[in-house]
Scaffold this motif. Structure first.
Motif: not given
Length: 264
Positions: A37-52
């Motif tokens: 996931t770290l590699t993906a985020v650094k190369n055009g990917g994304l991880v979105l987190g939803g917080y309450i």
């Protein structure tokens, strides 16, 4: 009324480890390594987190894809904490994904999901207005976890054109031909009694149960029957040029329909 969901792009190791814990809770299977996931985020990917209230209650993970000269975003996982499901948070994460993806230069997002899962159908096809004309048999092979065990991992591959501003307001086709008949058994579960693979109709309706997980738990044979018959229907009509373009939820307590329109 639901609490306000705060959505953030995640990139730190600590945040992605928290995503892993939620992934295991929701999916009940081995989680994606943080080095991926770290590699993906650094190369055009994304991880979105939803917080309450600063608690992670949902996430969405995507990475870049490439096929036949076209770059797109592969949306791989979406998860909402069991205590916060059916509150519309999945849709909010997908809309945030759309915004971030457009800023990154994407115009298409694709993903897979189990076509027998009615909640996912309502989100992906009904609300987001993604479309599907690809049925993938046993896409991931045997998978562990409550959601996947017991049935072959057949999947729809859906496409979401994120530059069509009017997509979410697109009208659902009407006048679908009822090519499938259903009934209810002594357990109160729906089943397909008859179906046809030939029609001249422009729009056809293919039903799915509203709770395949309950059917699978209490009557695995019936769940497998749903998988086999709907697989045949979808593959046949996709081959004839039909595309899934809508969902009709007005079919009663036990089933809802996919609406397939023949493309010119």
């Amino acid at each position: 009324m639901t609490d306000e969901l705060i959505i953030k792009s995640l990139s730190s190791l600590e945040d992605l480890q928290e995503v892993q814990r939620l992934e295991i809770l929701v999916w009940g299977m081995d989680c994606i390594p943080t080095h991926q996931t770290l590699t993906a985020v650094k190369n055009g990917g994304l991880v979105l987190g939803g917080y309450i209230n600063d608690e992670l209650v949902g996430f969405q993970y995507s990475f870049p894809g490439f096929k036949e000269g076209r770059v797109f975003l592969c949306s791989h996982l979406l998860a909402i904490h069991p205590d916060h499901q059916k509150k519309g948070y999945g849709r909010l994460l997908k809309l945030a994904q759309k915004q971030v993806a457009r800023k990154k230069g994407y115009d298409l997002i694709i993903w897979t999901y189990d076509p027998l899962e009615s909640v996912n159908a309502n989100l992906n096809i009904g609300k987001l207005k993604a479309v599907c004309s690809t049925y993938m048999e046993d896409c991931y092979g045997t998978m562990k976890g409550t959601l996947n065990e017991g049935l072959s991992t057949d999947r729809f591959m859906v496409e979401w054109n994120i530059h069509q501003e009017s997509a979410e307001q697109a009208s659902v086709p009407i006048g679908a031909a009822p090519i499938v008949s259903t009934a209810v058994n002594e357990q109160g579960f729906p089943f397909i009694s008859t179906y046809q693979l030939e029609t001249d109709a422009d729009v056809v309706a293919i039903p799915i149960p509203t709770d395949i997980q309950k059917i699978k738990k209490d009557n695995l044979h019936l769940a497998m029957d749903w998988r086999l018959k709907t697989a045949e229907l979808f593959k046949t009509y996709f081959a004839k040029g039909y595309v899934v373009v809508g969902v009709d939820r007005e079919q009663g307590e036990h089933i809802q329909n996919y609406l397939l329109k023949k493309q010119e």
